[in-house]
Design a protein around this motif. Structure first.
Motif, PDB file in Angstrom:
ATOM      1  N   ALA A 182       0.837  -1.201   0.000  1.00 12.10           N
ATOM      2  CA  ALA A 182       0.000   0.000   0.000  1.00 12.10           C
ATOM      3  C   ALA A 182       0.874   1.254   0.000  1.00 12.10           C
ATOM      4  O   ALA A 182       0.591   2.206  -0.744  1.00 12.10           O
ATOM      5  CB  ALA A 182      -0.921  -0.001   1.217  1.00 12.10           C
ATOM      6  N   LEU A 183       1.959   1.277   0.777  1.00  9.93           N
ATOM      7  CA  LEU A 183       2.863   2.426   0.788  1.00  9.93           C
ATOM      8  C   LEU A 183       3.533   2.626  -0.570  1.00  9.93           C
ATOM      9  O   LEU A 183       3.674   3.753  -1.050  1.00  9.93           O
ATOM     10  CB  LEU A 183       3.933   2.253   1.871  1.00  9.93           C
ATOM     11  CG  LEU A 183       3.484   2.503   3.304  1.00  9.93           C
ATOM     12  CD1 LEU A 183       4.571   2.088   4.286  1.00  9.93           C
ATOM     13  CD2 LEU A 183       3.123   3.960   3.507  1.00  9.93           C
ATOM     14  N   LYS A 184       3.930   1.516  -1.186  1.00  9.82           N
ATOM     15  CA  LYS A 184       4.569   1.591  -2.503  1.00  9.82           C
ATOM     16  C   LYS A 184       3.599   2.192  -3.519  1.00  9.82           C
ATOM     17  O   LYS A 184       3.973   3.074  -4.314  1.00  9.82           O
ATOM     18  CB  LYS A 184       5.013   0.189  -2.939  1.00  9.82           C
ATOM     19  CG  LYS A 184       5.728   0.146  -4.267  1.00  9.82           C
ATOM     20  CD  LYS A 184       6.113  -1.281  -4.595  1.00  9.82           C
ATOM     21  CE  LYS A 184       6.660  -1.345  -6.015  1.00  9.82           C
ATOM     22  NZ  LYS A 184       6.804  -2.719  -6.469  1.00  9.82           N
ATOM     23  N   GLU A 229       3.969   5.769  -5.534  1.00  9.10           N
ATOM     24  CA  GLU A 229       3.973   5.799  -6.997  1.00  9.10           C
ATOM     25  C   GLU A 229       2.781   6.560  -7.553  1.00  9.10           C
ATOM     26  O   GLU A 229       2.640   6.697  -8.763  1.00  9.10           O
ATOM     27  CB  GLU A 229       3.999   4.368  -7.542  1.00  9.10           C
ATOM     28  CG  GLU A 229       5.306   3.650  -7.255  1.00  9.10           C
ATOM     29  CD  GLU A 229       5.288   2.193  -7.710  1.00  9.10           C
ATOM     30  OE1 GLU A 229       4.225   1.706  -8.161  1.00  9.10           O
ATOM     31  OE2 GLU A 229       6.342   1.548  -7.598  1.00  9.10           O
ATOM     32  N   GLY A 230       1.924   7.043  -6.683  1.00  6.62           N
ATOM     33  CA  GLY A 230       0.768   7.819  -7.117  1.00  6.62           C
ATOM     34  C   GLY A 230      -0.422   6.972  -7.518  1.00  6.62           C
ATOM     35  O   GLY A 230      -1.427   7.478  -8.011  1.00  6.62           O
TER      36      GLY A 230
END
Length: 189
Positions: A14-16, A20-21
């Motif tokens: 989820a953070l990635k 990455e938008g």
């Protein structure tokens, strides 16, 4: 793999995606209960009947006297006993020592503690007197086949009365000693 969990992997993914938008996708289902929505009071604080009581009992973050953070174990102890932090207590005792009043303060504090202990003893003797020298306990015994065991304790009336009288005499004697010490401390003879 050490410290591996599905939740950690999900959070990292989820953070990635966020970095990455991309929109973070939920790949799990969360189940909960939606009861009656709380009524909107327009910013008014909601209080239960215990809110004020808990606020009095709870140790504040900052000492009311010196405004320093109270984060030590001794701060908690002295907050409950004295209403301020440990540092304030040390400072207060130091000021008393400088003035030459510490010994009197300490003596008065010990007398107050002794009075309190005598009061507790009187209460326990009163409670014991109400039993009449008889007490019954119920114990749960047995692992495979639990059963209730009744344990009865009795004291003969003569021994009971003797014990009560001895305890009351002891308390009376100690109370006289404390009152005499208090009179000496105050100077009234």
């Amino acid at each position: 793999m050490a410290n591996y969990s599905k939740e950690a992997v999900r959070q990292n993914k989820a953070l990635k995606d966020i970095l990455e938008g991309k929109p973070a996708e939920k790949d799990y289902v969360q189940v909960g209960y939606e009861g009656k929505a709380p009524e909107n009071k327009g910013g008014e604080t909601r209080k239960s009947e215990l809110t004020d009581l808990m606020a009095e009992v709870r140790m504040p973050w900052f000492c009311p006297e010196c405004k320093k953070a109270m984060k030590k174990k001794l701060d908690d102890k002295f907050w409950r006993m004295m209403g301020h932090c440990f540092d304030c207590q040390v400072e207060m005792e130091n000021k008393l020592r400088v003035k030459g009043e510490f010994d009197e303060w300490a003596e008065r504090k010990m007398l107050e503690n002794q009075k309190s202990q005598l009061k507790d003893l009187e209460q326990s003797i009163t409670d014991f007197e109400k039993t009449g020298g008889k007490k019954t306990w119920y114990n749960n015994v047995g692992v495979n086949t639990p059963e209730l065991e009744k344990d009865k304790w009795e004291m003969d009336e003569e021994a009971f009365n003797k014990t009560i009288k001895e305890a009351k005499d002891f308390i009376k004697e100690k109370r006289e000693i404390v009152e005499k010490a208090e009179q000496q401390l105050t100077g009234a003879q």
